[in-house]
Design a protein around this motif. Sequence first.
Motif, short mmCIF file in Angstrom:
data_model
loop_
_atom_site.label_atom_id
_atom_site.label_comp_id
_atom_site.label_asym_id
_atom_site.label_seq_id
_atom_site.Cartn_x
_atom_site.Cartn_y
_atom_site.Cartn_z
N MET A 2 0.84 -1.16 0.00
CA MET A 2 0.00 0.00 0.00
C MET A 2 0.89 1.23 0.00
N GLU A 3 0.49 2.26 -0.75
CA GLU A 3 1.28 3.49 -0.81
C GLU A 3 0.59 4.62 -0.05
N PHE A 4 1.43 5.50 0.52
CA PHE A 4 0.95 6.64 1.30
C PHE A 4 1.75 7.87 0.90
N LEU A 5 1.06 8.99 0.77
CA LEU A 5 1.72 10.28 0.58
C LEU A 5 1.75 10.93 1.95
N VAL A 6 2.94 11.24 2.43
CA VAL A 6 3.11 11.72 3.81
C VAL A 6 3.79 13.07 3.81
N ASN A 7 3.19 14.02 4.53
CA ASN A 7 3.77 15.35 4.72
C ASN A 7 4.21 15.45 6.18
N ILE A 8 5.48 15.77 6.37
CA ILE A 8 6.04 15.89 7.72
C ILE A 8 6.62 17.28 7.91
N LYS A 9 6.18 17.94 8.98
CA LYS A 9 6.74 19.24 9.37
C LYS A 9 7.56 19.03 10.63
N GLU B 217 14.68 -1.32 2.18
CA GLU B 217 13.55 -2.19 2.51
C GLU B 217 12.32 -1.92 1.64
N GLY B 218 12.38 -0.84 0.83
CA GLY B 218 11.28 -0.52 -0.07
C GLY B 218 10.17 0.32 0.56
N HIS B 219 10.40 0.83 1.76
CA HIS B 219 9.37 1.64 2.42
C HIS B 219 9.40 3.10 1.98
N LEU B 220 10.58 3.67 1.86
CA LEU B 220 10.71 5.06 1.42
C LEU B 220 11.00 5.04 -0.07
N VAL B 221 10.02 5.52 -0.84
CA VAL B 221 10.10 5.44 -2.30
C VAL B 221 10.63 6.73 -2.90
N ALA C 289 3.97 0.63 2.73
CA ALA C 289 3.85 -0.20 3.93
C ALA C 289 2.70 -1.18 3.70
N ALA C 290 2.70 -2.24 4.46
CA ALA C 290 1.62 -3.24 4.33
C ALA C 290 0.27 -2.63 4.66
N ASP C 291 0.25 -1.73 5.64
CA ASP C 291 -1.00 -1.10 6.07
C ASP C 291 -0.67 0.13 6.90
N ALA C 292 -1.69 0.82 7.38
CA ALA C 292 -1.49 2.05 8.15
C ALA C 292 -0.74 1.79 9.46
N THR C 293 -0.96 0.63 10.06
CA THR C 293 -0.26 0.31 11.31
C THR C 293 1.23 0.20 11.07
N GLN C 294 1.63 -0.46 10.00
CA GLN C 294 3.06 -0.58 9.71
C GLN C 294 3.64 0.80 9.39
N LEU C 295 2.91 1.63 8.63
CA LEU C 295 3.40 2.97 8.33
C LEU C 295 3.60 3.75 9.63
N HIS C 296 2.66 3.65 10.55
CA HIS C 296 2.79 4.33 11.84
C HIS C 296 4.08 3.89 12.54
N GLU C 297 4.35 2.60 12.54
CA GLU C 297 5.55 2.08 13.18
C GLU C 297 6.81 2.61 12.49
N ILE C 298 6.78 2.71 11.18
CA ILE C 298 7.93 3.22 10.42
C ILE C 298 8.17 4.69 10.75
N ILE C 299 7.13 5.50 10.67
CA ILE C 299 7.28 6.95 10.90
C ILE C 299 7.70 7.23 12.34
N LEU D 251 -1.86 10.49 3.66
CA LEU D 251 -2.92 10.26 2.68
C LEU D 251 -2.72 8.88 2.07
N PRO D 252 -3.59 7.92 2.36
CA PRO D 252 -3.49 6.62 1.70
C PRO D 252 -3.83 6.78 0.22
N LEU D 253 -3.10 6.09 -0.63
CA LEU D 253 -3.28 6.22 -2.07
C LEU D 253 -3.83 4.92 -2.67
#
Length: 97
Positions: free
Chosen positions: A1-8, A37-41, A58-68, A83-85
């Motif tokens: 699953m892909e996510f567009l992430v904005n971090i300030k 690992e293919g997480h940061l594209v 990430a596999a899902d939103a939970t994994q993305l949360h763990e990564i961030i 933003l999930p894509l």
Amino acid sequence: MEFLVNIKLRWSDDMDPELKAKVIRDERAHAAELIKEGHLVRMWRVPCRFENWGLWRAADATQLHEIITSLPANPWMYDIDVLPLAKHPVDPIHTAA
């Protein structure tokens, strides 16, 4: 699953310069691992701001949360938009002949 992430980010006003330099070094090293690992594209810097946009996998939103939250700069991240894509039928990557 892909996510567009904005971090300030916002460094502490009284932050030790050596700690800041260490966090930046650690962040870059950690990002290199996430790339392998293919997480940061992709990653883009926002001009004139201390923020970025990234395309993450990430596999899902939970994994993305763990990564961030594992990022060394996480304690100084004050605003994160995720933003999930979903695939689009006219995405050029899928329609190119």
